[in-house]
Scaffold this motif. Structure first.
Motif, PDB file in Angstrom:
ATOM      1  N   THR A 139       0.833  -1.204   0.000  1.00 32.80           N
ATOM      2  CA  THR A 139       0.000   0.000   0.000  1.00 32.80           C
ATOM      3  C   THR A 139       0.867   1.253   0.000  1.00 32.80           C
ATOM      4  O   THR A 139       1.967   1.261   0.569  1.00 32.80           O
ATOM      5  CB  THR A 139      -0.952   0.032   1.220  1.00 32.80           C
ATOM      6  N   LEU A 140       0.353   2.283  -0.654  1.00 32.96           N
ATOM      7  CA  LEU A 140       1.071   3.563  -0.685  1.00 32.96           C
ATOM      8  C   LEU A 140       1.077   4.174   0.707  1.00 32.96           C
ATOM      9  O   LEU A 140       0.014   4.268   1.335  1.00 32.96           O
ATOM     10  CB  LEU A 140       0.346   4.553  -1.605  1.00 32.96           C
ATOM     11  N   PRO A 141       2.216   4.616   1.208  1.00 37.02           N
ATOM     12  CA  PRO A 141       2.181   5.379   2.447  1.00 37.02           C
ATOM     13  C   PRO A 141       1.560   6.749   2.167  1.00 37.02           C
ATOM     14  O   PRO A 141       1.670   7.274   1.064  1.00 37.02           O
ATOM     15  CB  PRO A 141       3.652   5.500   2.849  1.00 37.02           C
ATOM     16  N   ILE A 142       0.905   7.301   3.159  1.00 39.31           N
ATOM     17  CA  ILE A 142       0.210   8.573   2.960  1.00 39.31           C
ATOM     18  C   ILE A 142       1.152   9.653   2.431  1.00 39.31           C
ATOM     19  O   ILE A 142       0.747  10.528   1.661  1.00 39.31           O
ATOM     20  CB  ILE A 142      -0.479   9.021   4.265  1.00 39.31           C
ATOM     21  N   SER A 143       2.425   9.565   2.803  1.00 38.98           N
ATOM     22  CA  SER A 143       3.395  10.573   2.361  1.00 38.98           C
ATOM     23  C   SER A 143       3.594  10.564   0.847  1.00 38.98           C
ATOM     24  O   SER A 143       4.063  11.547   0.270  1.00 38.98           O
ATOM     25  CB  SER A 143       4.736  10.349   3.060  1.00 38.98           C
ATOM     26  N   ASP A 144       3.219   9.446   0.190  1.00 38.72           N
ATOM     27  CA  ASP A 144       3.388   9.344  -1.264  1.00 38.72           C
ATOM     28  C   ASP A 144       2.105   9.638  -2.042  1.00 38.72           C
ATOM     29  O   ASP A 144       2.090   9.542  -3.268  1.00 38.72           O
ATOM     30  CB  ASP A 144       3.863   7.927  -1.641  1.00 38.72           C
ATOM     31  N   VAL A 145       1.033   9.961  -1.333  1.00 37.80           N
ATOM     32  CA  VAL A 145      -0.252  10.188  -1.994  1.00 37.80           C
ATOM     33  C   VAL A 145      -0.346  11.618  -2.515  1.00 37.80           C
ATOM     34  O   VAL A 145      -0.168  12.569  -1.764  1.00 37.80           O
ATOM     35  CB  VAL A 145      -1.429   9.914  -1.021  1.00 37.80           C
ATOM     36  N   ASN A 146      -0.609  11.748  -3.819  1.00 36.84           N
ATOM     37  CA  ASN A 146      -0.928  13.052  -4.408  1.00 36.84           C
ATOM     38  C   ASN A 146      -2.438  13.096  -4.584  1.00 36.84           C
ATOM     39  O   ASN A 146      -2.981  12.529  -5.530  1.00 36.84           O
ATOM     40  CB  ASN A 146      -0.217  13.239  -5.748  1.00 36.84           C
ATOM     41  N   ILE A 147      -3.123  13.770  -3.671  1.00 39.67           N
ATOM     42  CA  ILE A 147      -4.581  13.706  -3.623  1.00 39.67           C
ATOM     43  C   ILE A 147      -5.223  14.283  -4.889  1.00 39.67           C
ATOM     44  O   ILE A 147      -6.345  13.921  -5.243  1.00 39.67           O
ATOM     45  CB  ILE A 147      -5.109  14.411  -2.347  1.00 39.67           C
ATOM     46  N   GLU A 148      -4.491  15.121  -5.608  1.00 42.49           N
ATOM     47  CA  GLU A 148      -5.064  15.690  -6.837  1.00 42.49           C
ATOM     48  C   GLU A 148      -5.233  14.652  -7.954  1.00 42.49           C
ATOM     49  O   GLU A 148      -5.890  14.919  -8.958  1.00 42.49           O
ATOM     50  CB  GLU A 148      -4.179  16.844  -7.335  1.00 42.49           C
ATOM     51  N   ASP A 149      -4.657  13.466  -7.773  1.00 47.98           N
ATOM     52  CA  ASP A 149      -4.769  12.404  -8.780  1.00 47.98           C
ATOM     53  C   ASP A 149      -6.108  11.671  -8.731  1.00 47.98           C
ATOM     54  O   ASP A 149      -6.394  10.840  -9.589  1.00 47.98           O
ATOM     55  CB  ASP A 149      -3.662  11.353  -8.583  1.00 47.98           C
ATOM     56  N   TYR A 150      -6.940  11.963  -7.711  1.00 54.61           N
ATOM     57  CA  TYR A 150      -8.122  11.128  -7.464  1.00 54.61           C
ATOM     58  C   TYR A 150      -9.436  11.898  -7.594  1.00 54.61           C
ATOM     59  O   TYR A 150      -9.505  13.089  -7.298  1.00 54.61           O
ATOM     60  CB  TYR A 150      -8.022  10.495  -6.069  1.00 54.61           C
ATOM     61  N   ASP A 151     -10.460  11.161  -8.019  1.00 54.18           N
ATOM     62  CA  ASP A 151     -11.805  11.721  -8.169  1.00 54.18           C
ATOM     63  C   ASP A 151     -12.711  11.339  -7.008  1.00 54.18           C
ATOM     64  O   ASP A 151     -13.755  11.959  -6.803  1.00 54.18           O
ATOM     65  CB  ASP A 151     -12.426  11.216  -9.481  1.00 54.18           C
ATOM     66  N   ALA A 152     -12.337  10.302  -6.298  1.00 54.71           N
ATOM     67  CA  ALA A 152     -13.129   9.848  -5.152  1.00 54.71           C
ATOM     68  C   ALA A 152     -12.221   9.148  -4.159  1.00 54.71           C
ATOM     69  O   ALA A 152     -11.170   8.611  -4.522  1.00 54.71           O
ATOM     70  CB  ALA A 152     -14.236   8.891  -5.600  1.00 54.71           C
ATOM     71  N   ILE A 153     -12.643   9.170  -2.899  1.00 58.41           N
ATOM     72  CA  ILE A 153     -12.008   8.384  -1.842  1.00 58.41           C
ATOM     73  C   ILE A 153     -13.054   7.393  -1.348  1.00 58.41           C
ATOM     74  O   ILE A 153     -14.223   7.755  -1.166  1.00 58.41           O
ATOM     75  CB  ILE A 153     -11.516   9.264  -0.677  1.00 58.41           C
ATOM     76  N   TYR A 154     -12.648   6.136  -1.163  1.00 53.93           N
ATOM     77  CA  TYR A 154     -13.565   5.118  -0.654  1.00 53.93           C
ATOM     78  C   TYR A 154     -12.921   4.415   0.537  1.00 53.93           C
ATOM     79  O   TYR A 154     -11.865   3.794   0.406  1.00 53.93           O
ATOM     80  CB  TYR A 154     -13.899   4.089  -1.740  1.00 53.93           C
ATOM     81  N   TYR A 155     -13.561   4.537   1.703  1.00 51.77           N
ATOM     82  CA  TYR A 155     -13.078   3.881   2.915  1.00 51.77           C
ATOM     83  C   TYR A 155     -13.850   2.571   3.132  1.00 51.77           C
ATOM     84  O   TYR A 155     -15.018   2.614   3.525  1.00 51.77           O
ATOM     85  CB  TYR A 155     -13.326   4.754   4.150  1.00 51.77           C
ATOM     86  N   PRO A 156     -13.223   1.406   2.888  1.00 48.16           N
ATOM     87  CA  PRO A 156     -13.874   0.156   3.277  1.00 48.16           C
ATOM     88  C   PRO A 156     -13.808   0.020   4.793  1.00 48.16           C
ATOM     89  O   PRO A 156     -13.000   0.678   5.457  1.00 48.16           O
ATOM     90  CB  PRO A 156     -13.037  -0.919   2.590  1.00 48.16           C
ATOM     91  N   GLY A 157     -14.670  -0.849   5.334  1.00 49.37           N
ATOM     92  CA  GLY A 157     -14.700  -1.011   6.780  1.00 49.37           C
ATOM     93  C   GLY A 157     -13.765  -2.097   7.272  1.00 49.37           C
ATOM     94  O   GLY A 157     -12.747  -2.409   6.663  1.00 49.37           O
ATOM     95  N   GLY A 158     -14.179  -2.703   8.370  1.00 49.24           N
ATOM     96  CA  GLY A 158     -13.289  -3.541   9.159  1.00 49.24           C
ATOM     97  C   GLY A 158     -13.020  -2.767  10.437  1.00 49.24           C
ATOM     98  O   GLY A 158     -13.107  -1.546  10.463  1.00 49.24           O
ATOM     99  N   PHE A 159     -12.712  -3.478  11.492  1.00 50.79           N
ATOM    100  CA  PHE A 159     -12.572  -2.810  12.792  1.00 50.79           C
ATOM    101  C   PHE A 159     -11.248  -2.075  12.952  1.00 50.79           C
ATOM    102  O   PHE A 159     -11.121  -1.176  13.766  1.00 50.79           O
ATOM    103  CB  PHE A 159     -12.727  -3.835  13.917  1.00 50.79           C
ATOM    104  N   GLY A 160     -10.247  -2.441  12.142  1.00 47.73           N
ATOM    105  CA  GLY A 160      -8.923  -1.870  12.312  1.00 47.73           C
ATOM    106  C   GLY A 160      -8.897  -0.351  12.255  1.00 47.73           C
ATOM    107  O   GLY A 160      -8.225   0.298  13.056  1.00 47.73           O
ATOM    108  N   LEU A 161      -9.647   0.232  11.310  1.00 50.37           N
ATOM    109  CA  LEU A 161      -9.515   1.686  11.131  1.00 50.37           C
ATOM    110  C   LEU A 161     -10.074   2.481  12.294  1.00 50.37           C
ATOM    111  O   LEU A 161      -9.773   3.671  12.438  1.00 50.37           O
ATOM    112  CB  LEU A 161     -10.110   2.143   9.794  1.00 50.37           C
ATOM    113  N   LEU A 162     -10.867   1.836  13.178  1.00 45.66           N
ATOM    114  CA  LEU A 162     -11.308   2.522  14.394  1.00 45.66           C
ATOM    115  C   LEU A 162     -10.105   2.933  15.237  1.00 45.66           C
ATOM    116  O   LEU A 162     -10.183   3.879  16.026  1.00 45.66           O
ATOM    117  CB  LEU A 162     -12.213   1.615  15.236  1.00 45.66           C
ATOM    118  N   SER A 163      -8.987   2.212  15.051  1.00 50.91           N
ATOM    119  CA  SER A 163      -7.794   2.440  15.873  1.00 50.91           C
ATOM    120  C   SER A 163      -6.722   3.256  15.173  1.00 50.91           C
ATOM    121  O   SER A 163      -5.687   3.532  15.787  1.00 50.91           O
ATOM    122  CB  SER A 163      -7.205   1.092  16.310  1.00 50.91           C
TER     123      SER A 163
END
Length: 228
Positions: free
Chosen positions: A85-109
């Motif tokens: 997975t891309l580390p957040i430091s490598d993300v250029n947010i201007e490259d994207y048209d949408a963000i999709y957060y899948p679930g699972g309990f991990g992201l609560l933490s």
């Protein structure tokens, strides 16, 4: 993004357990695969990112009888993306048209309190992008604060995994906090239907689904908005 197919950023958790327990967890596979299947059918591109980068903890990749889940998780290109997975430091947010957060309990933490991803999501939304999430995924929207200082969710109608579903799933005593309550305290309106029914709330460019069964429909709503 002219003349290019829409591209979706999929943030996933680095947290491998259910809360502080030792129960293996992370991102729930069908919530990733079923929405991604819809994106791929529409010809969309995608990247998978996490706070730290690297291999994403996933559970539910081996559910029997889920052909969509199996097809996605045996795809080599997908495996490469979810293992690196891309580390957040490598993300250029201007490259994207949408963000999709899948679930699972991990992201609560992690994603639920991570300011770095929240700032990217706010910038994306204020630039006209779509924010979408399913099940526990809307926890990723909790820290998103707009440039006027207001919480994104403060004026939005949303849904997310319910208290009843936590009870049915046997996780009510192990979750670090109850997502329904956390969202209901911040959101303009929190809605839900009977446990395990497909339910999606669209409030402009914020699209949320209640539970795993809603992942496909969230994907469809994203595709519809980006196809208009």
């Amino acid at each position: 993004m002219e003349d290019m197919m829409p591209k979706v950023l999929i943030p996933v958790t680095n947290h491998p357990t259910l809360g502080e327990t030792d129960q293996a967890n992370g991102t729930y596979a069908p919530e990733l695969s079923h929405a991604l299947h819809v994106f791929l059918e529409a010809g969309f591109e995608y990247d998978i990112a996490s706070i730290k980068g690297g291999k994403a903890p996933i559970y539910g990749a081996d559910i029997e009888g889920d052909a969509v889940n199996e097809a996605i998780f045996t795809d080599e290109r997908f495996q490469a993306k979810v293992t690196n997975t891309l580390p957040i430091s490598d993300v250029n947010i201007e490259d994207y048209d949408a963000i999709y957060y899948p679930g699972g309990f991990g992201l609560l933490s992690d994603l639920a309190t991570n300011d770095d991803f929240a700032k990217l999501a706010a910038k994306h939304y204020e630039s006209g992008g779509i924010l979408s999430a399913v099940c526990h995924g809307p926890a990723g929207l909790l820290p998103v604060t707009l440039s006027n200082g207001e919480k994104l969710l403060a004026s939005k109608s949303v849904t997310a995994f319910t208290r009843e579903e936590e009870i049915d799933f046997g996780t009510i005593n192990d979750v670090p906090y109850l997502l329904e309550e956390s969202i209901a305290r911040i959101a303009g309106r929190y809605s839900k239907v009977q446990p395990w029914q497909v339910f999606v709330v669209e409030d402009g460019r914020v699209i949320t689904g209640q539970n795993p069964a809603s992942a496909h429909a969230v994907g469809e709503a994203v595709v519809k908005q980006l196809s208009n």
